[in-house]
Design a protein around this motif. Structure first.
Motif, PDB file in Angstrom:
ATOM      1  N   ARG A 164       0.829  -1.196   0.000  1.00 25.63           N
ATOM      2  CA  ARG A 164       0.000   0.000   0.000  1.00 25.63           C
ATOM      3  C   ARG A 164       0.868   1.252   0.000  1.00 25.63           C
ATOM      4  NH1 ARG A 164      -3.332  -2.010   5.013  1.00 25.63           N
ATOM      5  NH2 ARG A 164      -1.179  -2.469   5.485  1.00 25.63           N
ATOM      6  N   VAL A 165       0.260   2.313  -0.497  1.00 23.80           N
ATOM      7  CA  VAL A 165       0.875   3.633  -0.461  1.00 23.80           C
ATOM      8  C   VAL A 165      -0.055   4.520   0.355  1.00 23.80           C
ATOM      9  CG1 VAL A 165       1.638   5.630  -1.802  1.00 23.80           C
ATOM     10  CG2 VAL A 165       1.939   3.308  -2.726  1.00 23.80           C
ATOM     11  N   PHE A 166       0.504   5.180   1.346  1.00 28.20           N
ATOM     12  CA  PHE A 166      -0.234   6.155   2.154  1.00 28.20           C
ATOM     13  C   PHE A 166       0.241   7.535   1.734  1.00 28.20           C
ATOM     14  CE2 PHE A 166       0.037   2.253   4.527  1.00 28.20           C
ATOM     15  CZ  PHE A 166      -1.222   2.098   5.066  1.00 28.20           C
ATOM     16  N   ALA A 167      -0.663   8.500   1.652  1.00 28.78           N
ATOM     17  CA  ALA A 167      -0.295   9.851   1.219  1.00 28.78           C
ATOM     18  C   ALA A 167      -0.840  10.877   2.192  1.00 28.78           C
ATOM     19  CB  ALA A 167      -0.829  10.109  -0.185  1.00 28.78           C
ATOM     20  N   CYS A 168       0.034  11.804   2.601  1.00 30.77           N
ATOM     21  CA  CYS A 168      -0.418  12.890   3.474  1.00 30.77           C
ATOM     22  C   CYS A 168       0.455  14.111   3.253  1.00 30.77           C
ATOM     23  CB  CYS A 168      -0.404  12.473   4.940  1.00 30.77           C
ATOM     24  SG  CYS A 168       1.220  12.081   5.613  1.00 30.77           S
ATOM     25  N   GLY A 169      -0.125  15.261   3.514  1.00 27.29           N
ATOM     26  CA  GLY A 169       0.609  16.509   3.341  1.00 27.29           C
ATOM     27  C   GLY A 169       0.212  17.519   4.386  1.00 27.29           C
ATOM     28  N   GLU A 170       1.048  18.529   4.480  1.00 30.81           N
ATOM     29  CA  GLU A 170       0.820  19.573   5.470  1.00 30.81           C
ATOM     30  C   GLU A 170       0.615  20.909   4.772  1.00 30.81           C
ATOM     31  OE1 GLU A 170       2.536  20.670   9.825  1.00 30.81           O
ATOM     32  OE2 GLU A 170       3.043  18.835   8.819  1.00 30.81           O
ATOM     33  N   GLY A 171      -0.333  21.682   5.277  1.00 31.59           N
ATOM     34  CA  GLY A 171      -0.605  22.991   4.690  1.00 31.59           C
ATOM     35  C   GLY A 171      -1.135  22.847   3.275  1.00 31.59           C
ATOM     36  N   GLN A 172      -0.629  23.709   2.378  1.00 32.29           N
ATOM     37  CA  GLN A 172      -1.051  23.680   0.978  1.00 32.29           C
ATOM     38  C   GLN A 172      -0.794  22.324   0.330  1.00 32.29           C
ATOM     39  OE1 GLN A 172       0.881  26.750  -1.275  1.00 32.29           O
ATOM     40  NE2 GLN A 172       0.302  28.364   0.155  1.00 32.29           N
ATOM     41  N   ALA A 173       0.209  21.628   0.808  1.00 36.17           N
ATOM     42  CA  ALA A 173       0.602  20.364   0.193  1.00 36.17           C
ATOM     43  C   ALA A 173      -0.402  19.243   0.446  1.00 36.17           C
ATOM     44  CB  ALA A 173       1.984  19.950   0.685  1.00 36.17           C
ATOM     45  N   SER A 174      -1.294  19.404   1.406  1.00 32.14           N
ATOM     46  CA  SER A 174      -2.280  18.349   1.654  1.00 32.14           C
ATOM     47  C   SER A 174      -3.190  18.166   0.442  1.00 32.14           C
ATOM     48  CB  SER A 174      -3.095  18.638   2.911  1.00 32.14           C
ATOM     49  OG  SER A 174      -3.865  19.819   2.739  1.00 32.14           O
ATOM     50  N   LYS A 229      -4.957   8.622 -16.913  1.00 31.11           N
ATOM     51  CA  LYS A 229      -5.228   8.563 -18.344  1.00 31.11           C
ATOM     52  C   LYS A 229      -5.967   7.301 -18.751  1.00 31.11           C
ATOM     53  CE  LYS A 229      -1.321  11.316 -19.906  1.00 31.11           C
ATOM     54  NZ  LYS A 229      -0.111  11.322 -20.730  1.00 31.11           N
ATOM     55  N   LEU A 230      -5.932   6.307 -17.902  1.00 32.23           N
ATOM     56  CA  LEU A 230      -6.477   5.000 -18.240  1.00 32.23           C
ATOM     57  C   LEU A 230      -7.665   4.647 -17.363  1.00 32.23           C
ATOM     58  CD1 LEU A 230      -3.152   2.955 -18.341  1.00 32.23           C
ATOM     59  CD2 LEU A 230      -4.332   4.004 -20.272  1.00 32.23           C
ATOM     60  N   GLU A 231      -8.585   3.877 -17.948  1.00 33.61           N
ATOM     61  CA  GLU A 231      -9.569   3.200 -17.111  1.00 33.61           C
ATOM     62  C   GLU A 231      -8.904   1.909 -16.691  1.00 33.61           C
ATOM     63  OE1 GLU A 231     -13.647   2.817 -18.121  1.00 33.61           O
ATOM     64  OE2 GLU A 231     -13.559   4.606 -19.396  1.00 33.61           O
ATOM     65  N   ARG A 232      -8.680   1.761 -15.400  1.00 35.22           N
ATOM     66  CA  ARG A 232      -7.911   0.635 -14.882  1.00 35.22           C
ATOM     67  C   ARG A 232      -8.378   0.313 -13.478  1.00 35.22           C
ATOM     68  NH1 ARG A 232      -5.228   3.084 -11.016  1.00 35.22           N
ATOM     69  NH2 ARG A 232      -4.278   5.106 -11.304  1.00 35.22           N
ATOM     70  N   PRO A 233      -7.940  -0.820 -12.954  1.00 37.91           N
ATOM     71  CA  PRO A 233      -8.268  -1.129 -11.561  1.00 37.91           C
ATOM     72  C   PRO A 233      -7.595  -0.105 -10.631  1.00 37.91           C
ATOM     73  CG  PRO A 233      -7.380  -3.061 -12.692  1.00 37.91           C
ATOM     74  CD  PRO A 233      -7.194  -1.896 -13.608  1.00 37.91           C
ATOM     75  N   PRO A 234      -8.158   0.122  -9.478  1.00 42.44           N
ATOM     76  CA  PRO A 234      -7.553   1.072  -8.538  1.00 42.44           C
ATOM     77  C   PRO A 234      -6.252   0.530  -7.957  1.00 42.44           C
ATOM     78  CG  PRO A 234      -9.435  -0.008  -7.533  1.00 42.44           C
ATOM     79  CD  PRO A 234      -9.391  -0.452  -8.960  1.00 42.44           C
ATOM     80  N   PHE A 235      -5.318   1.428  -7.729  1.00 40.72           N
ATOM     81  CA  PHE A 235      -4.085   1.071  -7.035  1.00 40.72           C
ATOM     82  C   PHE A 235      -4.315   1.246  -5.532  1.00 40.72           C
ATOM     83  CE2 PHE A 235      -1.673   2.682 -10.991  1.00 40.72           C
ATOM     84  CZ  PHE A 235      -1.727   1.442 -11.592  1.00 40.72           C
ATOM     85  N   PRO A 236      -3.629   0.468  -4.702  1.00 42.73           N
ATOM     86  CA  PRO A 236      -3.855   0.515  -3.253  1.00 42.73           C
ATOM     87  C   PRO A 236      -3.211   1.739  -2.593  1.00 42.73           C
ATOM     88  CG  PRO A 236      -2.150  -1.089  -3.765  1.00 42.73           C
ATOM     89  CD  PRO A 236      -2.662  -0.578  -5.066  1.00 42.73           C
ATOM     90  N   VAL A 237      -3.884   2.867  -2.732  1.00 47.89           N
ATOM     91  CA  VAL A 237      -3.389   4.133  -2.191  1.00 47.89           C
ATOM     92  C   VAL A 237      -4.435   4.699  -1.242  1.00 47.89           C
ATOM     93  CG1 VAL A 237      -2.664   6.480  -2.734  1.00 47.89           C
ATOM     94  CG2 VAL A 237      -2.009   4.594  -4.228  1.00 47.89           C
TER      95      VAL A 237
END
Length: 190
Positions: A43-53, A68-76
């Motif tokens: 899995r990929v977890f994503a987080c940001g602070e301030g404007q970067a969130s 760009k593609l219709e594809r299965p979801p990635f685990p993010v």
């Protein structure tokens, strides 16, 4: 006012040119790390602070729905930050401690000099044996010090938070393009 608008465009263009000159390898390294994670079922977890969130939420959205593609979801997983009663936000770190596993990836972003929430998430990720992709700017003093030799930093060559945010959004779109190209090379037309 027209001169001010032209100056803003000029600043943005100059930052983009400087970014392109110095960050190609880092962007490729981050794309390869994220692609390996997706292909290995991590899995990929994503987080940001301030404007970067906003940038990290855009990354999570594109990784789930496709750019760009219709594809299965990635685990993010785009991590939400909801402040605690004392005003400190440790929600990112708590999510990582609850769900993160060795070799998962944490993508963090910050446009400011200090990033206490993101730093806590990174410390939690390190305690879980996770890898980190950090999107930062030249003013960063917190995030870069927590990175290890297998982590990747994409440092925008600017001290201006607005210019950093613009480039981080471009980088996120580039990463999603590169990941889709690597995972589905037969689907992507040049």
């Amino acid at each position: 006012m027209q001169d001010q608008i032209k100056a803003l465009f000029t600043q943005s263009i100059q930052t983009q040119i400087a970014t392109a000159e110095v960050l190609g390898d880092a962007i490729v390294n981050a794309a390869e790390l994220l692609t390996q994670s997706v292909l290995s079922g991590r899995r990929v977890f994503a987080c940001g602070e301030g404007q970067a969130s906003v940038v990290t939420q855009e990354f999570a959205h594109l990784m789930l729905h496709g750019q760009k593609l219709e594809r299965p979801p990635f685990p993010v997983i785009g991590l939400p930050c909801v402040g605690s009663s004392d005003g400190a936000c440790d929600t990112y770190a708590r999510h990582i401690l609850a769900l993160g596993q060795a070799q998962d990836v944490l993508l963090v972003a910050s446009t400011d000099a200090t990033a206490a929430q993101v730093s806590k998430a990174m410390e939690a990720a390190l305690s879980r044996g996770m890898l980190i992709v950090a999107l930062t700017g030249d003013s960063d003093t917190d995030v870069a010090g927590l990175l290890g030799p297998d982590d990747v930093e994409i440092r925008i060559p600017s001290y201006e938070p607005n210019r950093i945010s613009e480039q981080l959004l471009f980088v996120v779109h580039s990463l999603c393009d590169l990941i889709e190209q690597q995972v589905f090379p037969q689907e992507v037309s040049e």
